[in-house]
Design a protein around this motif. Structure first.
Motif, short mmCIF file in Angstrom:
data_model
loop_
_atom_site.label_atom_id
_atom_site.label_comp_id
_atom_site.label_asym_id
_atom_site.label_seq_id
_atom_site.Cartn_x
_atom_site.Cartn_y
_atom_site.Cartn_z
N GLU A 94 13.40 13.99 -7.34
CA GLU A 94 13.10 12.70 -6.70
C GLU A 94 13.35 11.53 -7.67
O GLU A 94 13.94 10.52 -7.30
CB GLU A 94 11.62 12.71 -6.27
N THR B 51 3.89 3.86 -4.31
CA THR B 51 4.32 3.57 -2.94
C THR B 51 3.08 3.45 -2.06
O THR B 51 2.11 4.17 -2.23
CB THR B 51 5.20 4.72 -2.41
N GLY B 52 3.13 2.52 -1.13
CA GLY B 52 1.99 2.32 -0.24
C GLY B 52 2.09 0.95 0.39
O GLY B 52 3.04 0.20 0.14
N CYS B 53 1.09 0.66 1.20
CA CYS B 53 1.09 -0.58 1.98
C CYS B 53 1.40 -1.83 1.16
O CYS B 53 2.24 -2.64 1.54
CB CYS B 53 -0.28 -0.77 2.61
N PHE B 75 5.74 7.50 -5.30
CA PHE B 75 4.41 7.53 -4.71
C PHE B 75 3.37 8.18 -5.64
O PHE B 75 2.25 7.70 -5.78
CB PHE B 75 4.52 8.32 -3.39
N GLU B 76 3.77 9.27 -6.28
CA GLU B 76 2.80 10.12 -6.97
C GLU B 76 2.71 9.87 -8.46
O GLU B 76 2.14 10.69 -9.19
CB GLU B 76 3.16 11.59 -6.72
N GLY B 110 -2.94 3.38 -4.07
CA GLY B 110 -3.87 3.57 -2.96
C GLY B 110 -4.61 4.89 -3.11
O GLY B 110 -4.46 5.60 -4.11
N ASP B 111 -5.39 5.22 -2.10
CA ASP B 111 -6.15 6.47 -2.16
C ASP B 111 -5.22 7.68 -2.09
O ASP B 111 -5.41 8.66 -2.80
CB ASP B 111 -7.20 6.53 -1.05
N GLY B 112 -4.18 7.59 -1.28
CA GLY B 112 -3.22 8.69 -1.22
C GLY B 112 -2.57 8.89 -2.57
O GLY B 112 -2.46 10.02 -3.07
N GLY B 113 -2.16 7.80 -3.18
CA GLY B 113 -1.48 7.83 -4.47
C GLY B 113 -2.40 8.17 -5.62
O GLY B 113 -1.95 8.31 -6.76
N ILE B 117 -1.73 12.98 -4.02
CA ILE B 117 -0.44 13.28 -4.65
C ILE B 117 -0.33 12.74 -6.07
O ILE B 117 0.44 13.26 -6.87
CB ILE B 117 0.71 12.74 -3.74
N TYR B 137 -6.99 1.02 -5.13
CA TYR B 137 -7.48 0.24 -3.97
C TYR B 137 -7.61 1.24 -2.83
O TYR B 137 -6.64 1.83 -2.38
CB TYR B 137 -6.55 -0.94 -3.65
N ASN B 139 -8.32 2.26 0.69
CA ASN B 139 -8.47 1.93 2.11
C ASN B 139 -8.65 3.20 2.94
O ASN B 139 -8.54 3.20 4.16
CB ASN B 139 -7.32 1.06 2.62
N ALA B 141 -7.21 5.96 3.68
CA ALA B 141 -6.22 6.74 4.43
C ALA B 141 -4.82 6.32 3.98
O ALA B 141 -4.66 5.35 3.25
CB ALA B 141 -6.36 6.53 5.93
N TYR B 142 -3.84 7.10 4.40
CA TYR B 142 -2.44 6.72 4.16
C TYR B 142 -2.08 5.67 5.21
O TYR B 142 -1.68 6.01 6.31
CB TYR B 142 -1.51 7.92 4.34
N MET B 143 -2.22 4.41 4.85
CA MET B 143 -1.97 3.37 5.85
C MET B 143 -0.49 3.11 6.04
O MET B 143 -0.02 2.89 7.15
CB MET B 143 -2.69 2.09 5.43
C1 LIG Z 1 6.70 12.11 -2.30
C2 LIG Z 1 6.36 11.28 -1.14
N1 LIG Z 1 5.71 11.81 -0.09
C3 LIG Z 1 5.41 11.05 0.96
C4 LIG Z 1 5.76 9.73 1.00
C5 LIG Z 1 5.44 8.91 2.22
N2 LIG Z 1 4.39 7.93 1.95
C6 LIG Z 1 4.66 6.70 1.52
S1 LIG Z 1 3.32 5.76 1.31
C7 LIG Z 1 2.32 7.01 1.84
C8 LIG Z 1 0.86 6.84 1.99
C9 LIG Z 1 0.29 5.87 1.05
O1 LIG Z 1 -1.09 5.98 1.14
P1 LIG Z 1 -2.03 5.30 0.10
O2 LIG Z 1 -1.70 5.74 -1.26
O3 LIG Z 1 -3.41 5.53 0.54
O4 LIG Z 1 -1.63 3.75 0.18
P2 LIG Z 1 -1.78 2.79 1.46
O5 LIG Z 1 -0.50 2.79 2.18
O6 LIG Z 1 -2.90 3.30 2.28
O7 LIG Z 1 -2.07 1.45 0.88
C10 LIG Z 1 3.06 8.14 2.14
C11 LIG Z 1 2.48 9.40 2.65
C12 LIG Z 1 6.46 9.21 -0.11
N3 LIG Z 1 6.89 7.95 -0.17
N4 LIG Z 1 6.74 10.00 -1.15
#
Ligand SMILES: Cc1ncc(C[n+]2csc(CCOP(=O)(O)OP(=O)(O)O)c2C)c(N)n1
Ligand code: SF4
Ligand SMILES: [Mg+2]
Lengths: 409, 319
Positions: A94, B51-53, B75-76, B110-113, B117, B137, B139, B141-143
């Motif tokens: 990636e 990566t995120g909102c 993202f990760e 974000g919470d997902g990040g 992951i 930050y 929020n 969920a994965y917004m």
């Molecule tokens: C490796 C990878 N998997 C999945 C995604 C798709 N993706 C982009 S942003 C996101 C969710 C982000 O969630 P969070 O970290 O909570 O941030 P938010 O958008 O809620 O602010 C996902 C699943 C990605 N960009 N890269």
């Protein structure tokens, strides 16, 4: 410029790479161990811990983070290096695209190794072939000396403000990475002067101001933004143009380096070995070329017009040079140390046969897939390929277009 | 530690490093959180983002909201981004290739990040001890991909991957105690913050920057779209989260937990602690729990929140 006086050290390929990195005034190294690359990070760690280099070494928790950290370090302005192989490169996948897309001139050594499963630590080119479209320059080396030389050249190529593309230098796992060889080493000062320090081109920032292309608090720049259908395409086109320009720069850097080292690998892109009047020839990458050259010499001695085209720079693909080198060949055997499952032959075969479509004369082109998972490519097997080519020349027909060579019966 | 004092006026007059014009939703609290954190900047700063909102809505090429150098790679790996930046700054300064001044490094995710992951890169970066501030930050969920559950999504909440179904009413699992996990890394500074208590938030961000080594700031950041509340309610909700002890405010300096004033007040006057129902009812994502069939989920959640609150009081020496 005059050729520098050089010392000779007995080094494995991995050690030769580490030595080149040591001399290249690298600012940041981030890497993760994986066979057969591990010796590189071990040696580099020693240099760092003994104060022999001024380098920040990040022992990261994964290859994904290794390349990420190199990317952002390079974005700040650092010279950054990492090394990996096989699964490690796959885990980076990636970020390979992100690195080239961010135009970060990271240099990476890959000790080429097979991909799982089944798990296998030995050499083939499956790992780097997966990444051929990732926007990285790819150089495959024949021996440890070339690995050493190519790492130094790689920094200069990558950092050229006209290029700014990351570079992979491949060395065959174990065949090179773990095999001792006499390697000529340039004086530290010579390497330092050859490379100089990084220069930064100016780019327009979001306010229309020209600023150096780096993360600099005095000249804020947003790198890696969301880029949609209105600009993304142009940015990808720019990457492709940089790749095209890279061919010339690779040749130039190779020539400049030859002036201080006395060593040349063809023109830096391809190495044509006894190709002038060759009727039958093979194409290969990496360490196999050494054995092929011996076979070619023997065949020539017997009066067979045999030759070898070694592709040193696989990306950017030297289309013009390959076409010219193959102009008079009647039968060509393309050797692939990787398999494209379900495709039509291996990846090098795809490229070479594709190039020849526009050539004025079309040689017969057969594909030999060999050496997966470190299976030895012996003198005998290579000789067998040339016999096959000879037969095609005589009968004017190919019986088997794609074959696996050296399989157990 | 920080003896930085600030007035409202000073904060108002400080330049906006995260500028308006971004494309986040009206009423996006996460965007406000970014703005507030950057008000704590003490000098030159480089930011990086998962990566995120907010990454997406603040940098649509050729526009950007970032008045500071900023980079996004994936993202990760926000913490790995920060690692590389910090290492490069350190060595280039030593070699005299950049100005010899301290540059702060902030990673936003974000919470997902973070919970999911990105936890590997985060754990690795703080274990290595890089000097940076990591801002989560949250929020919940994965917004960015349209409201999918994360390890930070609360129990019972509706998301598009934890729908309020007939059999499974929302997310079965409980929220991962991410800030405690960061304290367990034995890093010098971990804190939680809520944008309603914005002075506390800015002061904590500043402490995180001033401290040598890794600092982790967990900011709750209600999302109008994902939590299903009207855009003007986000800041109010971030207050109620503290009042219900769903999201207590505390900091841990060198592992020593200490409640921050708004939560300390509740600790001292337990009658001030509000039932979580007051928090749940103002958002659409918990609507399905207010039925005879699913009301038990609210009780389960209340139990866990109470248990966690008690545990926190103990850690803070207040139980
Ligand atoms: C490796 C990878 N998997 C999945 C995604 C798709 N993706 C982009 S942003 C996101 C969710 C982000 O969630 P969070 O970290 O909570 O941030 P938010 O958008 O809620 O602010 C996902 C699943 C990605 N960009 N890269
Ligand atoms: S979906 Fe939520 S986090 Fe994303 S921009 Fe809108 S309010 Fe902000
Ligand atoms: Mg989120």
């Amino acid at each position: 410029m005059t050729v520098a006086k050089q010392k000779v050290l007995a080094l494995s390929g991995d050690e030769a790479v580490a030595y080149a990195v040591k001399q290249s005034d690298v600012d940041v190294i981030a890497a993760y161990p994986i066979t057969p690359q591990t010796i590189i990070v071990e040696r580099l760690s020693e240099y760092v811990h003994n104060g022999e280099v001024e380098t920040e070494f990040l022992c990261v928790e994964s290859e994904h983070s290794a390349l990420t950290a190199c990317l952002t370090a390079a974005a700040v302005g650092a010279r950054a290096f990492t090394a990996t192989a096989s699964a490690g490169l796959a885990l980076m996948h990636e970020i390979l695209y992100v690195t080239s897309g961010c135009r970060a001139p990271v240099v990476m050594a890959v000790a080429n190794r097979a991909l799982s499963a089944p798990i296998n630590i030995h050499c083939d080119h499956s790992d780097t072939m997966v990444e051929r479209d990732s926007g990285w320059i790819q150089i495959y080396t024949e021996n440890s000396q070339e690995a050493y030389d190519s790492i130094i050249q790689a920094f200069k190529i990558a950092e050229n403000p006209e290029i700014l593309l990351p570079v992979i230098v491949g060395l065959d796992g174990f065949f090179l990475s773990h095999t001792l060889e006499n390697v000529k080493i340039l004086p530290d000062e010579t390497v330092k002067n050859f490379l100089g320090v990084r220069r930064f081109p100016s780019v327009k920032n979001h306010e229309g101001k020209l600023v150096p292309f780096r993360l600099d608090p005095e000249n804020p720049l947003t790198i890696g933004p969301l880029d949609l259908y209105d600009y993304y395409f142009e940015h990808k086109r720019q990457q492709e143009e940089a790749m095209r320009r890279a061919s010339e720069i690779i040749k130039q850097v190779h020539e400049e380096y030859a002036n201080i080292s006395g060593r040349r690998y063809g023109d830096g892109l391809i190495e044509a070995y006894r190709m002038e009047d060759a009727e039958i020839a093979t194409v290969c990458l990496g360490s196999t070329a050494g054995t092929v050259k011996t076979v070619v010499d023997k065949l020539r001695y017997r009066g067979v017009k045999a030759g070898l085209l070694r592709i040193r720079t696989f990306r950017p693909l030297p289309v013009k040079e390959i076409t010219a080198a193959l102009e008079n060949v009647k039968v060509l055997g393309v050797m692939d140390r990787a398999c494209s499952f379900g495709g039509f032959g291996g990846p090098v075969f795809h490229e070479i046969r594709h190039i020849l479509y526009d050539a004025p004369t079309h040689p017969h082109v057969a594909n030999y897939i060999y050496g997966l998972g470190g299976r030895d490519m012996s003198y005998m097997l290579i000789n067998q390929i040339y016999q096959d080519l000879q037969k095609i020349l005589e009968t004017n027909r190919i019986e088997k277009l794609v074959q696996f060579i050296g399989l157990r019966e | 530690m920080s003896d930085w004092k600030f007035t409202v006026k000073e904060i108002a007059e400080k330049p906006e490093l995260f500028s308006s014009g971004h494309r986040a939703c009206a009423g996006c609290v996460p965007a406000t959180v970014h703005r507030l954190v950057l008000k704590a900047a003490r000098g030159p700063v480089i930011a990086t983002h998962a990566t995120g909102c907010i990454e997406v809505s603040s940098t649509i090429y050729p526009y950007t909201s970032w008045k500071i150098p900023w980079i996004h790679t994936a993202f990760e790996n926000a913490a790995a981004n920060a690692s590389g930046i910090e290492a490069a700054l350190k060595v280039l300064r030593k070699k005299g290739r950049i100005k010899n001044e301290k540059v702060d490094v902030i990673a936003f995710a974000g919470d997902g990040g973070t919970y999911d992951i990105g936890i590997q890169a985060l754990s690795g970066a703080v274990e290595r001890g890089h000097d940076f501030l990591y801002v989560l930050y949250d929020n919940e969920a994965y917004m960015n991909t349209g409201i999918q559950r994360s390890g930070g999504t609360p129990h019972g909440a509706w998301t598009t991957t934890s729908p309020a179904g007939k059999v499974i009413p929302g997310k079965p699992q409980f929220k991962k105690p991410i800030a405690d996990i960061m304290v367990a890394h034995e890093i010098p500074y971990v804190a939680t913050a809520s944008p309603y208590y914005w002075k506390d938030l800015i002061a904590k961000a500043r402490k995180g920057l001033e401290i040598e080594g890794p600092a982790f700031l967990h900011v709750i950041a209600p999302c109008t779209r994902g939590w299903r509340f009207p855009p003007e309610k986000g800041i109010e909700i971030s207050r109620v989260m503290v009042e219900t002890c769903i999201f207590p405010l505390w900091e841990a300096v060198d592992g020593e937990y200490r409640l921050s004033p708004p939560s300390k007040l509740i600790a001292l006057k337990p009658e001030k602690k509000k039932p979580i129902k007051e928090y749940l009812k103002i958002q659409g994502r918990f609507r399905h729990l207010f039925t005879a069939e699913h009301e038990h989920v609210i009780e389960e959640l209340q139990e866990v929140i109470d248990k966690r609150w008690k545990r926190l009081l103990k850690k803070c020496g207040m139980a």
